[in-house]
Enzyme design. Structure first.
Site, PDB file in Angstrom:
ATOM      1  N   SER A 145     -71.150  83.684  -7.790  1.00 40.55           N
ATOM      2  CA  SER A 145     -71.417  82.389  -7.171  1.00 40.55           C
ATOM      3  C   SER A 145     -70.549  82.242  -5.934  1.00 40.55           C
ATOM      4  CB  SER A 145     -71.147  81.281  -8.188  1.00 40.55           C
ATOM      5  OG  SER A 145     -71.318  80.021  -7.588  1.00 40.55           O
ATOM      6  N   ASP A 204     -63.924  73.997 -16.428  1.00 41.10           N
ATOM      7  CA  ASP A 204     -64.294  73.812 -15.018  1.00 41.10           C
ATOM      8  C   ASP A 204     -64.627  75.119 -14.319  1.00 41.10           C
ATOM      9  OD1 ASP A 204     -63.697  71.105 -15.466  1.00 41.10           O
ATOM     10  OD2 ASP A 204     -61.579  71.488 -15.062  1.00 41.10           O
ATOM     11  N   GLN A 256     -66.183  72.621 -23.182  1.00 42.63           N
ATOM     12  CA  GLN A 256     -64.841  73.034 -22.746  1.00 42.63           C
ATOM     13  C   GLN A 256     -64.695  74.566 -22.718  1.00 42.63           C
ATOM     14  OE1 GLN A 256     -65.305  70.149 -24.595  1.00 42.63           O
ATOM     15  NE2 GLN A 256     -64.898  69.160 -22.653  1.00 42.63           N
ATOM     16  N   GLY A 267     -66.871  67.437 -17.618  1.00 42.40           N
ATOM     17  CA  GLY A 267     -67.428  67.010 -16.332  1.00 42.40           C
ATOM     18  C   GLY A 267     -68.111  68.228 -15.744  1.00 42.40           C
ATOM     19  N   HIS A 268     -69.438  68.267 -15.814  1.00 47.46           N
ATOM     20  CA  HIS A 268     -70.195  69.435 -15.342  1.00 47.46           C
ATOM     21  C   HIS A 268     -70.916  69.064 -14.055  1.00 47.46           C
ATOM     22  CE1 HIS A 268     -70.410  71.483 -19.574  1.00 47.46           C
ATOM     23  NE2 HIS A 268     -69.183  71.193 -19.186  1.00 47.46           N
ATOM     24  N   ARG A 292     -57.816  64.277 -11.746  1.00 46.18           N
ATOM     25  CA  ARG A 292     -56.457  64.842 -11.667  1.00 46.18           C
ATOM     26  C   ARG A 292     -56.478  66.168 -10.893  1.00 46.18           C
ATOM     27  NH1 ARG A 292     -54.888  65.265 -17.911  1.00 46.18           N
ATOM     28  NH2 ARG A 292     -57.069  65.853 -18.009  1.00 46.18           N
ATOM     29  N   PRO A 293     -55.408  66.458 -10.113  1.00 44.73           N
ATOM     30  CA  PRO A 293     -55.358  67.768  -9.456  1.00 44.73           C
ATOM     31  C   PRO A 293     -55.315  68.856 -10.525  1.00 44.73           C
ATOM     32  CG  PRO A 293     -53.486  66.381  -8.808  1.00 44.73           C
ATOM     33  CD  PRO A 293     -54.241  65.633  -9.859  1.00 44.73           C
ATOM     34  N   ARG A 294     -56.105  69.898 -10.355  1.00 49.44           N
ATOM     35  CA  ARG A 294     -56.059  71.003 -11.320  1.00 49.44           C
ATOM     36  C   ARG A 294     -54.928  71.948 -10.929  1.00 49.44           C
ATOM     37  NH1 ARG A 294     -62.511  71.795 -10.705  1.00 49.44           N
ATOM     38  NH2 ARG A 294     -63.182  70.133 -12.097  1.00 49.44           N
ATOM     39  N   LYS A 338     -69.767  75.772 -15.355  1.00 46.16           N
ATOM     40  CA  LYS A 338     -70.811  75.856 -16.393  1.00 46.16           C
ATOM     41  C   LYS A 338     -72.042  75.037 -16.006  1.00 46.16           C
ATOM     42  CE  LYS A 338     -67.655  74.353 -19.332  1.00 46.16           C
ATOM     43  NZ  LYS A 338     -66.377  74.488 -18.601  1.00 46.16           N
TER      44      LYS A 338
END
Ligand code: GDP
Ligand code: IMO
Ligand code: MG
Length: 422
Positions: free
Chosen positions: A409, A13, A221, A40-41, A300-302, A16
């Site tokens: 970024s 996450d 990943q 999930g990108h 889910r909370p990271r 990418k």
């Protein structure tokens, strides 16, 4: 040497998807080389946010070829949903190619993932439950199904044998399964998948290389989730480092040019496993809220924390990173102080390499403290405009890692991107 590789250097996450989409116009071909629907990108432009799971992040540039490589595990059901979602934007997919050697995720892979995780209790990996581990197990065990099998006359027979094998495994667990419904949904999705360009992607890519086309290999990943070098066993089941791009696409190492390493200005992790710089306090919560740190695949909370330089140096070492891209600096804009871990303290000694064992209870991160830049970076237009406290933070990362930052970024949109030559 026309193949560049883009890798996340942390636990995933890192951004990418955003960067691949941003860089895509510089390439003729974008290729995914590992992972599957666990990814999930996220891409944002023109006020719209897209989350891609299996389809490469160059898909919005219709003249660019997008390849799903042999190292990927592909779920036809997730694929169908993605295609249906993207079709609303009028994409044609004429330039989407899928390797005949990519593995197929069948519905029972997902169920096995779930029952295995349940059986692990508090030792669970925290898998995305997309069937990744069980599918790669079948690949390595040499009884998996591949995309190329879909068009063969004996596909249904092969499928049934695999499901029978899985039924035996599932027999050890108390879990009700409606196989008929699962098969129905699967074969419907398979019919759609069969209408796409199914190719010998290793020839397809090597032909592009021979023609001098430039290629960007997109890692799914992060490096710290690598099956060999990540925080095993709390990892994913594929090779997320640069070598994974070679085996996952059939590209020889001599063709690799730049290896871009992406990192957030802080750390996050989803799922279980060691995270030495984790912040279980109000600052960690602030970063989670400010950075919208919730899983793009599972919601889910990271877990959040400070930057972990020894882990980053390790990831950079195993993949030979040539350029760094620093993401999400805007999330830290308002903090008074920012910390970076440079080593781990244990019994008065400092270790400067990440420990390979998972019991880390006696280790304390050794932090260097930086003053925050305390201004908005979102609207900045060039590297020269970066606030000096942020420039110092970047220089510290560069000096410690021995690699320069070429992109910063400052927001999720394509427009929020500052770039030096790359
Ligand atoms: P990936 O899996 O590496 O592609 O990353 P994800 O898409 O799962 O997570 C990155 C998240 O951060 C997404 O919601 C992005 O839209 C967002 N993002 C990317 N770059 C930036 C940035 O510079 N600033 C902010 N605030 N968000 C960003
Ligand atoms: P992207 O591409 C963050 C994590 C899971 C779990 C472990 C194993 O968005 O960076 P798996 O389902 O692969 O068996 O789960 O790996 N994980 C990710 N974490 N981002 C991802 O992908 C991930 N893909 C897997 O949370 O801890
Ligand atoms: Mg993600």
């Amino acid at each position: 040497m026309p193949v560049d590789v883009l890798l996340g250097l942390q636990w995933g996450d890192e951004g990418k998807g955003k960067v691949v989409d941003y860089l895509a116009p510089r390439y003729q071909l974008i290729a995914r080389f590992q992972g599957g629907p666990n990814a999930g990108h996220t891409l944002e432009f023109n006020g719209i946010k897209h989350v891609l799971h299996q389809i490469p992040s160059g898909i919005f540039h219709e003249d660019i070829k997008n390849v799903i490589g042999n190292g990927v595990v592909l779920d036809p059901i997730v694929f169908k949903k993605e295609i249906e979602g993207l079709s609303k934007y009028g994409l044609s997919f004429r330039n989407l190619y899928i390797s005949k050697k990519a593995q197929l995720i069948v519905p029972t892979h997902r169920i096995l993932d779930l029952v295995y995780e349940k059986a692990m209790g508090d030792k669970k990996i925290g898998s995305t439950l997309k069937g990744i581990g069980p599918c790669y197990q079948d690949k390595i065990g040499r009884h998996g199904l591949r995309i190329g099998d879909l068009t063969q006359a004996d596909f249904r027979q092969k499928y049934s044998s695999l499901i029978e094998r899985h039924k035996k495994l599932l027999g050890h667990f108390n879990h009700e399964v409606d196989f008929e419904a699962l098969n129905l949904e699967f074969f419907e999705a398979v019919e759609l998948l069969k209408t796409f360009n199914l190719v010998d992607s290793e020839y397809f890519i090597n032909q592009a290389i021979a023609e001098g086309q430039s290629i960007l290999a997109e890692g799914a990943q992060g490096s710290m989730l690598d099956i060999d070098f990540g925080s095993y066993p709390y990892v994913t089941s594929s090779s997320t480092m640069v070598a994974g791009a070679c085996t996952g696409l059939g590209v020889a190492p001599k063709h690799i040019r730049e290896v871009f390493g992406i990192l957030k200005a802080y750390s996050t992790r989803v799922g279980s496993g060691p995270f030495l710089t984790e912040l279980n306090d109000s600052i960690g919560e602030y970063i989670r809220t400010q950075g919208h740190e919730f899983g793009s695949t599972t919601g889910r909370p990271r877990r959040t924390g400070w930057l972990d330089l020894p882990a980053l140096k390790y990831a950079s070492m195993i993949s030979g990173i040539t350029q760094l891209f620093l993401m999400k600096v805007d999330v830290l804009d308002d903090l008074d102080e920012i910390k970076v871990c440079t080593g781990y303290l244990s019994n008065g000694e400092v270790a400067s390499t990440p420990p390979s064992e998972t019991n880390l209870s006696d280790l304390e991160p050794d932090y260097v403290h930086f003053p925050g830049w305390k201004c908005s970076t979102r609207q900045l237009k060039s590297f020269d405009a970066l606030p000096s406290a942020l420039s110092k933070y970047i220089s510290f990362i560069e000096q410690n890692m021995g690699v320069n930052v070429h992109m910063v970024s400052t927001g999720p949109d394509r427009l929020h991107t500052l770039i030096k030559d790359c």
